[in-house]
Design an enzyme around this catalytic site. Structure first.
Site, PDB file in Angstrom:
ATOM      1  N   ASP A  42      -2.644  -0.204   9.292  1.00  0.00           N
ATOM      2  CA  ASP A  42      -1.398   0.342   9.835  1.00  0.00           C
ATOM      3  C   ASP A  42      -0.653   1.149   8.774  1.00  0.00           C
ATOM      4  O   ASP A  42       0.390   1.755   9.052  1.00  0.00           O
ATOM      5  CB  ASP A  42      -0.513  -0.749  10.463  1.00  0.00           C
ATOM      6  N   SER A  43      -1.221   1.228   7.568  1.00  0.00           N
ATOM      7  CA  SER A  43      -0.710   2.171   6.562  1.00  0.00           C
ATOM      8  C   SER A  43      -0.754   3.596   7.090  1.00  0.00           C
ATOM      9  O   SER A  43      -0.117   4.482   6.526  1.00  0.00           O
ATOM     10  CB  SER A  43      -1.525   2.073   5.263  1.00  0.00           C
ATOM     11  N   ASP A  81      -6.228  -3.036  11.950  1.00  0.00           N
ATOM     12  CA  ASP A  81      -4.990  -3.806  11.779  1.00  0.00           C
ATOM     13  C   ASP A  81      -4.304  -4.044  13.115  1.00  0.00           C
ATOM     14  O   ASP A  81      -4.160  -3.117  13.921  1.00  0.00           O
ATOM     15  CB  ASP A  81      -4.009  -3.017  10.901  1.00  0.00           C
ATOM     16  N   LYS A 110      -7.421  -7.317  11.624  1.00  0.00           N
ATOM     17  CA  LYS A 110      -6.747  -7.903  10.450  1.00  0.00           C
ATOM     18  C   LYS A 110      -5.305  -8.228  10.814  1.00  0.00           C
ATOM     19  O   LYS A 110      -4.633  -7.437  11.493  1.00  0.00           O
ATOM     20  CB  LYS A 110      -6.782  -6.935   9.260  1.00  0.00           C
ATOM     21  N   GLU A 112      -1.565 -10.012   9.250  1.00  0.00           N
ATOM     22  CA  GLU A 112      -0.801 -10.423   8.079  1.00  0.00           C
ATOM     23  C   GLU A 112      -0.225 -11.823   8.317  1.00  0.00           C
ATOM     24  O   GLU A 112       0.369 -12.073   9.376  1.00  0.00           O
ATOM     25  CB  GLU A 112       0.332  -9.432   7.804  1.00  0.00           C
ATOM     26  N   GLU A 179      -2.870  -8.659  -1.406  1.00  0.00           N
ATOM     27  CA  GLU A 179      -2.188  -7.422  -1.809  1.00  0.00           C
ATOM     28  C   GLU A 179      -1.007  -7.740  -2.725  1.00  0.00           C
ATOM     29  O   GLU A 179      -0.198  -8.650  -2.445  1.00  0.00           O
ATOM     30  CB  GLU A 179      -1.673  -6.673  -0.556  1.00  0.00           C
TER      31      GLU A 179
HETATM   32  O1  KIV Z   1      -2.630  -1.034   6.225  1.00  0.00           O
HETATM   33  C1  KIV Z   1      -3.417  -1.003   5.280  1.00  0.00           C
HETATM   34  O2  KIV Z   1      -3.970   0.029   4.898  1.00  0.00           O
HETATM   35  C2  KIV Z   1      -3.687  -2.261   4.588  1.00  0.00           C
HETATM   36  C3  KIV Z   1      -4.307  -2.170   3.243  1.00  0.00           C
HETATM   37  C4  KIV Z   1      -3.318  -1.665   2.286  1.00  0.00           C
HETATM   38  C5  KIV Z   1      -4.912  -3.447   2.844  1.00  0.00           C
HETATM   39  O3  KIV Z   1      -3.371  -3.284   5.088  1.00  0.00           O
END
Ligand code: KIV
Length: 276
Positions: A42-43, A81, A110, A112, A179
């Site tokens: 989600d970056s 994510d 993924k 968090e 992270e």
């Molecule tokens: O959103 C993302 O790119 C991430 C990485 C920084 C691990 O979660």
């Protein structure tokens, strides 16, 4: 393609190499480079959509980008994510997990969090959706963390991180992203969980590394301390566009070889016959 069980089995064998990707071209070059795992993070909210945080990213945004990435890299493990507030309870997470898996052909998701999300982790894995955990600096908690700060620097915070990592590992996650934590904490966690730890700003004693595509290749205007640009694509792009601009201004582009032609005969015919 590495599978979720193979990823777990890599622990202690060799580091796994992860990169984020958000579209076809990025995924293509990731696959051609032999990257083990593509993370559609989600970056993308910050790298690609221009937000200041990952909070505004929606599930639909993730699906849109992950589907593109999958088309670019059909043979690479792809983790997607779950964005902010899309796995707050088990029914929501299951519904969203099914959407992500079916619409993007991802190999897992993924999330968090640690102890608090264990019921969701259990439910997803029971539903045959592989899960990757994410601990330490978790950007979706930016407002409760009070900024992008290195985490796990006190006894209490380190103990909580270790406990969270152990729980995630015991409940069957395929890997845990660590992270923004001190290297010694990451090493300790790595040595005390059964699953691979994937570091980003967590030092070198982890089971793999992940970088954001734009940081890794020098596309980001600003780099975090932990990132190393292995190429300088932003500079290359600017130089390329400056050369293009100059060539257009000086009329050296396009040249004859870059131009389509019509035969003299056809052209004469046109000029003779054309009535305006
Ligand atoms: O959103 C993302 O790119 C991430 C990485 C920084 C691990 O979660």
């Amino acid at each position: 393609m590495i599978t979720a069980p193979e990823l777990r089995a890599l622990k202690g064998q060799r580091p796994s190499v992860w990169i984020t990707a958000y579209d076809v071209v990025q995924a293509q070059v990731a696959e051609e480079s032999g990257i083990d795992v593509i993370l559609v993070g989600d970056s993308l909210g910050m790298t690609t959509m221009g937000y200041d945080t990952t909070i505004p990213v929606t599930l639909q945004d993730m699906i849109h980008h992950a589907a593109m990435a999958r088309r670019g890299a059909p043979h690479t493990m792809m983790i997607v994510d779950f964005p902010f507030s899309t796995y707050a309870d088990v029914p929501t997470a299951l519904r969203n997990g099914a959407r992500v898996m079916q619409k993007t052909l991802a190999n897992g998701v993924k999330l968090e969090g640690g102890h608090d999300i264990i019921p969701v982790v259990d439910a997803l894995i029971k539903e045959k959706i592989p899960v990757v955990g994410h601990l330490g600096l978790t950007p979706q908690s930016i407002h409760t963390m009070g900024g992008y700060k290195v985490q796990a620097k006190t006894l209490v915070a380190i103990e909580r991180l270790i406990q969270d990592a152990r729980e995630l590992s015991d409940h069957g996650v395929s890997a845990i992203v660590l992270e923004g934590i001190p290297d010694r904490v990451a090493a300790f966690v790595t040595d005390h969980v059964d699953v691979p730890t994937i570091g980003i700003g967590a030092g070198s004693h982890v089971d793999g590394q992940v970088l954001v595509f734009h940081d890794c290749l020098g596309l980001s205007p600003n780099l975090p301390k932990f990132a190393r640009p292995f190429a300088h694509i932003r500079d290359d792009m600017i130089h390329g566009l400056q050369d293009y601009r100059n060539a257009v201004l000086h009329k050296s582009f396009p040249n004859d070889a870059e131009t389509y032609h019509i035969s003299d005969r056809e052209w004469e015919h046109f000029l003779t016959e054309y009535k305006n």
